[in-house]
Structures are given as structure tokens and as C-alpha cells.
Write an enzyme that holds these catalytic residues in place. Structure first.
Site, PDB file in Angstrom:
ATOM      1  N   HIS A  82       0.864  -1.191   0.000  1.00  0.00           N
ATOM      2  CA  HIS A  82       0.000   0.000   0.000  1.00  0.00           C
ATOM      3  C   HIS A  82       0.892   1.229   0.000  1.00  0.00           C
ATOM      4  CE1 HIS A  82      -4.066   1.667   0.525  1.00  0.00           C
ATOM      5  NE2 HIS A  82      -3.442   2.688   1.089  1.00  0.00           N
ATOM      6  N   ASP A 161     -13.638   3.260   6.817  1.00  0.00           N
ATOM      7  CA  ASP A 161     -12.665   3.995   6.001  1.00  0.00           C
ATOM      8  C   ASP A 161     -13.296   4.492   4.705  1.00  0.00           C
ATOM      9  OD1 ASP A 161      -9.964   4.985   5.565  1.00  0.00           O
ATOM     10  OD2 ASP A 161      -9.881   3.555   3.921  1.00  0.00           O
ATOM     11  N   ARG A 168     -12.357  12.960   4.359  1.00  0.00           N
ATOM     12  CA  ARG A 168     -11.054  13.616   4.565  1.00  0.00           C
ATOM     13  C   ARG A 168     -10.569  14.237   3.263  1.00  0.00           C
ATOM     14  NH1 ARG A 168      -7.712   9.104   5.867  1.00  0.00           N
ATOM     15  NH2 ARG A 168      -5.960  10.509   6.136  1.00  0.00           N
ATOM     16  N   SER A 183      -6.460   4.698   8.617  1.00  0.00           N
ATOM     17  CA  SER A 183      -7.084   4.497   7.311  1.00  0.00           C
ATOM     18  C   SER A 183      -6.410   3.339   6.555  1.00  0.00           C
ATOM     19  CB  SER A 183      -6.973   5.797   6.503  1.00  0.00           C
ATOM     20  OG  SER A 183      -7.239   5.571   5.150  1.00  0.00           O
ATOM     21  N   LYS A 187      -7.751  -1.080   6.267  1.00  0.00           N
ATOM     22  CA  LYS A 187      -7.979  -1.860   5.034  1.00  0.00           C
ATOM     23  C   LYS A 187      -7.053  -3.061   5.000  1.00  0.00           C
ATOM     24  CE  LYS A 187      -7.275   1.875   2.292  1.00  0.00           C
ATOM     25  NZ  LYS A 187      -7.483   3.120   3.016  1.00  0.00           N
TER      26      LYS A 187
HETATM   27  N1  URA Z   1      -3.887   6.017   1.747  1.00  0.00           N
HETATM   28  C1  URA Z   1      -4.937   5.606   2.510  1.00  0.00           C
HETATM   29  O1  URA Z   1      -5.490   4.531   2.294  1.00  0.00           O
HETATM   30  N2  URA Z   1      -5.334   6.414   3.497  1.00  0.00           N
HETATM   31  C2  URA Z   1      -4.741   7.582   3.783  1.00  0.00           C
HETATM   32  O2  URA Z   1      -5.156   8.241   4.706  1.00  0.00           O
HETATM   33  C3  URA Z   1      -3.660   8.022   2.976  1.00  0.00           C
HETATM   34  C4  URA Z   1      -3.248   7.205   1.960  1.00  0.00           C
END
Ligand code: URA
Length: 438
Positions: A82, A161, A168, A183, A187
Site C-alpha cells: 500500500h 474507512d 477527509r 485508514s 484496510k
Molecule cells: N492512503 C490511505 O489509504 N489512506 C490515507 O489516509 C492516505 C493514503
């Protein structure tokens, strides 16, 4: 407690308890909190910060806002990557098929564009017909069969999220370490991973612009992953200029296909280099090979023999996209667009690119969102004609805007020109990989 009491508590800087954080996340998911109350608390969290205990509780509550998958029977090591978000950062579209072709299962739960940065889900939706909405059952089935599948947060997985991310994005509350950690990890930790590789961006196009802030984010993410029992490491990578050649959803998919097809030009090499670096670390973390060098060798082979491209095609097909793009990437380039060059009026070396301004400019002409409900124009974007360190003369092209009309180009062209610093001296060259935190 009523929402306003929790908001007031954080507004004056007091730490929230586990029960208050649970109330908040329940309220986000079941609608008991109004959107304006959710955004007010997020802004208070952004300004006042969260301590370690609050960050951990928020992460836990957000993970458990939905299902935690059980992927113990997919028959391969389960590893994901990620990114914290960048401009032109399209590596997921290369990493997932390459890693799957090497033998990993990659359960990628991604996000949409956030702030000035692009999002994997928006890029995937630039593929005609592609659906990022799969049930948890179908997601698991595709993982076992094809080695990877790509979805967003859903009503089933990380629903908190899904809501907070969009909010956000639209309220300027992204660059806050505890909110980013909760966040991302909500996930990723719902994916039942054996290992996780994070790409923490640093520089003008990142949420964390300085190395100390980026390292602090990397450490917080790695700590959280480990505290949940997942083998986690972070690569801190340079985001002082867009990654590779293109910025903009369809154009970025085009660049990935050129790489998977072995047709990348030199300006796309950084995208391949970073994708290879991150995938190599995933293969080692997943136990498929025991050195980064060996992993890079395997990655080179699956790219050269076309196995990674075939994995990509398989995924596009099973997620209802049009697989013809794999044979003809030009299908992704909208023929109705105007291309408008951005020219430099100064001679010298490109010493800096304000990558945030570049990302915001492409968002402004439709490549991203101003409000959560905005529709994205997948076709528009930008091609970088120069990289930091390149020499330019007066009248040389810095990049090309791909837009719908002159009005759009006029709105951003001066800003894009000013986003490039051209000076007499050669800048210090930065490595793409700036640090590794494990
Ligand atoms: N990627 C995400 O999934 N969340 C964030 O807050 C920033 C980048």
C-alpha cells in the site's frame, strides 16, 4: 455521549476513550452521526492530534467496522502493498499482476484519489467496464483462482474507512499521521495478510513532505502492522516529482500496460524501478525467495515472458473490464482530448517540481474530486517531458496537458509552468528509494 460532547472533548485537546472512539466509528457506519459531525470531529482530530492509545483504538475500531477476511485457504502466501499516496504513483497496477505471476496472493483493497494524489480505484475505473465492487466471497474466490483481485473499501470490508476517506479528501484533513495509519491499516489488516510492504512517499507530492515526517509515518505504520502480528516493512520513496511519465487515470493505466508489455520508454523507467523494488520486498517477505536480488531476477522473468501481462489480462476479464486494452493500450488514450504544451521561459536545469501543485491542477480539470460525490474525468491528465536534473532551453517543453478545452488549459497552464524551478546549477540527484524501515 452525544456526538457534540465527543467533538467538544477533542476540540479542547482531551484524549478520547475507547468507548468514545467506538461510538464515533459506529456512528459513521450506521448514520447516527451526521456528516457535519463526522467532519467536525475529524478536523478536531487533525488539529489536536491523537495519542498512541487513541491511534491504536481508532485503527482497531475501523478494522472491525466490517469483516476481517479469512484467507487461510488461498494456497499461497498472502502479501499486499500500500502506498501513502503520490502523483503519477501507479505501481499497484504493475505490482499486483507481477507478484501474482511469481506465486503470491495479493488481496488489494485500495482507495480513490485523495487530496492532490491519485487513487488505484479511479485508475482501474478508467478501464472500460472494470468493476471494483466484489462481494467478500467473490474477492476470495478470485484470489485463490488468479492470485490477485482489486477492490475498494465496501459496506462489508473497512466500511468506516470508505466514509472517512471520502470525507477527509473533501475537507483537507488527510496529512495527519494517526488518521493515515488508521485508514491504511484498517484496510490492510482486514485482509488476513502474512506480510505487508508499505510505500511511504516523501517530498513535494507526498502528504509528508520532509524525511523526518515520512520516517515518522513509516515507523508508525510498521509498528501498527507488527502489533497486529503482520510482518510489515516500509520503503520510503521519493515523491519530489511525479513517478514515471503520466499523471491522470487512463494515461497511468496506459503507462502500466506499456511496462507490462515491455514497451516502456525511458521516462517510464522510474515506475518500473519502484514497482520492481516493492514487489521484490513482497516476494522476500512472503518467503518465496530469500534475497532481493533473486526476487528481482524472478520479476524480470515474469515480465519478459509475458506472464505478468497475462495475469493483468485475466484480472481485467474477471472484473468485467475490456481485456482488449492489453493488446491495444492506445484504446485508453481518449482521441477527443486537446494536448497543450507547457513551455519554459528560462534556460538551465530543472531543479525542482512542485508536485502537489501539479496533482492539484490535474484534479482541478476533472482528474480528481472537489466534493466527495464528484465524478472523475478519467481521460484528462499530464505527460511529464522533463525530470529533475534535465537541461532545458528557452521554449522547451516541460510537459503536455491533456484536457477537454482551452478554458481548462488556461486555468492551469501558468501554475504548471511555475511549478517547475529552472536554475543554473545542477541539482543534487535523489535516489528513488530513500530509506527502508522494518
Ligand atoms: N492512503 C490511505 O489509504 N489512506 C490515507 O489516509 C492516505 C493514503
Amino acid at each position: 455521549m452525544r456526538p457534540q460532547e465527543i467533538i467538544e472533548k477533542k476540540r479542547v485537546g482531551r484524549p478520547l476513550s475507547k468507548d468514545e472512539i467506538d461510538d464515533f466509528i459506529d456512528g459513521v457506519c450506521n448514520g447516527a452521526w451526521a456528516d457535519y459531525q463526522v467532519s467536525a470531529l475529524v478536523m478536531a482530530m487533525f488539529i489536536r492530534g491523537l495519542d498512541q492509545a487513541e491511534q491504536d483504538e481508532l485503527t482497531r475500531a475501523m478494522i472491525h467496522s466490517g469483516k476481517v477476511l479469512d484467507l487461510s485457504d488461498v494456497g499461497r502466501p498472502v502479501v499486499d502493498k500500500h502506498s501513502t499516496g503520490g502523483v503519477g504513483d501507479k505501481t499497484s497496477l504493475i505490482i499486483a499482476p507481477v507478484a501474482a505471476a511469481c506465486g503470491l496472493a495479493v488481496p488489494m483493497i485500495s482507495g480513490r484519489g485523495l487530496g492532490h494524489t491519485g487513487g488505484t480505484l479511479d485508475k482501474l475505473e478508467a478501464i472500460p467496464g472494470y468493476s471494483i465492487e466484489l462481494s467478500a466471497e467473490r474477492f476470495k474466490e478470485l484470489l485463490a483462482k488468479n492470485g490477485y483481485a482489486m477492490i475498494g473499501q465496501t459496506g462489508e470490508i473497512a466500511p468506516a474507512d470508505k466514509k472517512l476517506y471520502a470525507m477527509r479528501d473533501a475537507t483537507g484533513t488527510v496529512p495527519c499521521i494517526p488518521l493515515i495509519v488508521a485508514s491504511i491499516m484498517s484496510k490492510k489488516l482486514a485482509e488476513d495478510l502474512d506480510a505487508l510492504v508499505l510505500d511511504v512517499k516523501t517530498g513535494t507530492g507526498a502528504f509528508m513532505q520532509t524525511m523526518p515526517d515520512s520516517l515518522a509515518l513509516a515507523e508508525a505504520l510498521v509498528e501498527t502492522g507488527k502489533s497486529f502480528g503482520v510482518n510489515t516493512l516500509a520503503v520510503v520513496s521519493d515523491m519530489n516529482q511525479p513517478l514515471g511519465k503520466f499523471v491522470g487515470n487512463a494515461l497511468e493505466v496506459y503507462e502500466c500496460l506499456k511496462i507490462l508489455r515491455g514497451e516502456a520508454d525511458e521516462s517510464m523507467h522510474p515506475t518500473l524501478e519502484l514497482s520492481t523494488e516493492l514487489t521484490a520486498r513482497m516476494l522476500v517477505a512472503g518467503g518465496l525467495v530469500n534475497s532481493i536480488e533473486a526476487a528481482k531476477g524472478t520479476i524480470g522473468e515474469v515480465l519478459a515472458c509475458g506472464a505478468a501481462l497475462e495475469k493483468f489480462r485475466e484480472n481485467v476479464e474477471v472484473q468485467s473490464g475490456d481485456p482488449r486494452i492489453c493488446d491495444d493500450p492506445e484504446m485508453l488514450v481518449c482521441k477527443d482530448l486537446m494536448s497543450v504544451p507547457v513551455i519554459t521561459e528560462t534556460a538551465g536545469y530543472v531543479t525542482g517540481i512542485d508536485t502537489r501543485t501539479l496533482g492539484n491542477s490535474i484534479s482541478e480539470i476533472g482528474g480528481g474530486r472537489t466534493k466527495a460525490e464528484d465524478r472523475v474525468d478519467h481521460a484528462v491528465g499530464y505527460a511529464c517531458s522533463v525530470k529533475i536534473g534535465d537541461e532545458v532551453g528557452v521554449g522547451d517543453e516541460l510537459g503536455i496537458i491533456y484536457c477537454r478545452d482551452h478554458d481548462q488549459a488556461d486555468r492551469i497552464i501558468n501554475r504548471l509552468q511555475a511549478a517547475h524551478t529552472v536554475a543554473e546549477h545542477l541539482p543534487v540527484k535523489q535516489n528513488l528509494v530513500r530509506a527502508v524501515v522494518s
